[in-house]
Design a protein around this motif. Structure first.
Motif, short mmCIF file in Angstrom:
data_model
loop_
_atom_site.label_atom_id
_atom_site.label_comp_id
_atom_site.label_asym_id
_atom_site.label_seq_id
_atom_site.Cartn_x
_atom_site.Cartn_y
_atom_site.Cartn_z
N ASN A 100 0.79 -1.23 0.00
CA ASN A 100 0.00 0.00 0.00
C ASN A 100 0.83 1.28 0.00
N VAL A 101 2.04 1.21 0.51
CA VAL A 101 2.88 2.41 0.60
C VAL A 101 4.13 2.28 -0.26
N VAL A 102 4.96 1.28 0.05
CA VAL A 102 6.19 1.10 -0.72
C VAL A 102 5.86 0.79 -2.17
N GLY A 103 4.76 0.07 -2.40
CA GLY A 103 4.34 -0.22 -3.77
C GLY A 103 4.06 1.04 -4.57
N ARG A 144 -15.13 4.88 11.92
CA ARG A 144 -14.90 4.80 13.37
C ARG A 144 -14.81 3.36 13.91
N PRO A 145 -15.62 2.42 13.45
CA PRO A 145 -15.53 1.06 14.01
C PRO A 145 -14.27 0.29 13.62
N VAL A 146 -13.53 0.79 12.65
CA VAL A 146 -12.35 0.07 12.16
C VAL A 146 -11.26 0.07 13.22
N LEU A 147 -10.74 -1.13 13.55
CA LEU A 147 -9.68 -1.28 14.56
C LEU A 147 -8.34 -1.68 13.94
N SER A 148 -8.33 -2.08 12.71
CA SER A 148 -7.11 -2.54 12.06
C SER A 148 -6.03 -1.47 12.08
N VAL A 149 -4.85 -1.83 12.52
CA VAL A 149 -3.71 -0.91 12.55
C VAL A 149 -3.00 -0.81 11.20
N PRO A 150 -2.64 -1.94 10.57
CA PRO A 150 -1.86 -1.83 9.33
C PRO A 150 -2.55 -1.07 8.21
N TYR A 151 -3.82 -1.38 7.95
CA TYR A 151 -4.50 -0.74 6.83
C TYR A 151 -4.66 0.76 7.08
N ALA A 152 -5.09 1.12 8.29
CA ALA A 152 -5.27 2.55 8.60
C ALA A 152 -3.95 3.30 8.51
N ALA A 153 -2.90 2.72 9.06
CA ALA A 153 -1.60 3.39 9.03
C ALA A 153 -1.09 3.53 7.60
N SER A 154 -1.32 2.51 6.79
CA SER A 154 -0.85 2.57 5.41
C SER A 154 -1.55 3.68 4.63
N LYS A 155 -2.84 3.83 4.85
CA LYS A 155 -3.58 4.84 4.10
C LYS A 155 -3.27 6.26 4.60
N ALA A 156 -2.96 6.39 5.88
CA ALA A 156 -2.48 7.68 6.38
C ALA A 156 -1.16 8.03 5.70
N ALA A 157 -0.30 7.04 5.54
CA ALA A 157 0.98 7.27 4.86
C ALA A 157 0.78 7.67 3.40
N VAL A 158 -0.23 7.09 2.76
CA VAL A 158 -0.50 7.43 1.36
C VAL A 158 -0.85 8.92 1.22
N VAL A 159 -1.63 9.43 2.15
CA VAL A 159 -1.97 10.86 2.09
C VAL A 159 -0.72 11.71 2.28
N ALA A 160 0.13 11.34 3.23
CA ALA A 160 1.35 12.11 3.48
C ALA A 160 2.30 12.05 2.29
N LEU A 161 2.48 10.87 1.72
CA LEU A 161 3.41 10.80 0.58
C LEU A 161 2.86 11.54 -0.63
N THR A 162 1.52 11.61 -0.75
CA THR A 162 0.91 12.39 -1.83
C THR A 162 1.28 13.86 -1.71
N VAL A 163 1.18 14.39 -0.51
CA VAL A 163 1.54 15.79 -0.28
C VAL A 163 3.02 16.03 -0.61
N GLN A 164 3.87 15.11 -0.19
CA GLN A 164 5.30 15.28 -0.41
C GLN A 164 5.67 15.17 -1.89
N TYR A 165 5.05 14.25 -2.60
CA TYR A 165 5.28 14.17 -4.05
C TYR A 165 4.81 15.45 -4.74
N ALA A 166 3.67 15.97 -4.32
CA ALA A 166 3.15 17.21 -4.93
C ALA A 166 4.12 18.36 -4.72
N LYS A 167 4.73 18.44 -3.55
CA LYS A 167 5.71 19.50 -3.27
C LYS A 167 6.97 19.34 -4.10
N ASN A 168 7.37 18.09 -4.31
CA ASN A 168 8.57 17.81 -5.08
C ASN A 168 8.38 17.96 -6.58
#
Length: 226
Positions: A100-103, A144-168
């Protein structure tokens, strides 16, 4: 002619995104791990490529088969097999992040030389409201009911990397989309949105104007405020 690569294009959101963009006049390259699973998207007129976002050799080979590229849609993703902290371990986390992220990084970096030759390069990263803390904590939110750590963390990272790619890449339009709670194989088709509704944001961002938004996160109603 707009040349578009969609990863994970053989089913659900990826397949519907391909259908809609082909209908809009795009030449679509449909990336997937197993080309034998690409019959549906091939019938739509897409050009099927073997592309496993976790395998650098596969990614590089796919890029060699694309003569020109204007739009990259990083859609491929996995839900993973950890749904609470009780079944969470480092391997479960690593597996989800690798797809989801490194890919996304593997594919985007490999595609940069082609995208830089386009007069209007666009990148859309399919994220999720499950990666948005305000939604994860919001009363009445689907997330809100979602408890999964990996999926949520991966999608948070996708938003952050999107911002950083846009800046670059200031001459690109780089944005993230939130499909929303859509009926797909991911959730046993329990979502309340259709796949067409779930691809509204991705399709809109894929067709963004050269002076359109970049570094933003959108759902089907528009921009999600940071």
């Amino acid at each position: 002619m707009t040349n578009t690569l969609i990863t994970g294009a053989n089913r659900s959101l990826g397949l519907e995104t391909a259908r809609r963009l082909i209908e809009a006049g795009h030449t679509v390259y449909a990336g997937m791990r197993d080309p034998a699973a690409g019959e549906a998207v091939r019938e739509l007129g897409a050009r099927v490529l073997q592309l496993d976002v976790t395998d650098q050799d596969s990614v590089d080979a796919a890029m060699r088969d694309i003569p020109a590229l204007d739009v990259l849609i990083n859609n491929a993703g996995v839900l993973g097999h950890s749904f609470t902290v009780d079944d969470l371990d480092a391997t479960a986390m690593q597996t989800v992040l690798d797809t989801n992220v490194v890919g996304i990084v593997r594919v985007t970096q490999a595609a940069l030389s082609l995208l830089r030759e386009s007069t209007h390069p666009v990148v859309v990263n399919v994220a999720s409201g499950v990666g948005w803390p305000r939604f994860l904590l919001g009363e009445g939110r689907d997330e809100r009911p979602v408890l999964s750590v990996p999926y949520a963390a991966s999608k948070a990272a996708v938003v952050a990397l999107t911002v950083q790619y846009a800046k670059n890449l200031p001459t690109f339009r780089v944005n993230a989309s939130d499909p929303g709670y859509t009926a797909t194989d991911f959730n046993g088709h329990s979502g309340h949105q259709t796949v067409t509704e779930g691809t509204d944001a991705t399709v809109a961002l894929a067709m963004v104007a050269p002076d359109g938004p970049t570094g933003e996160f959108h759902d089907r109603t528009g921009r999600i405020a940071y």
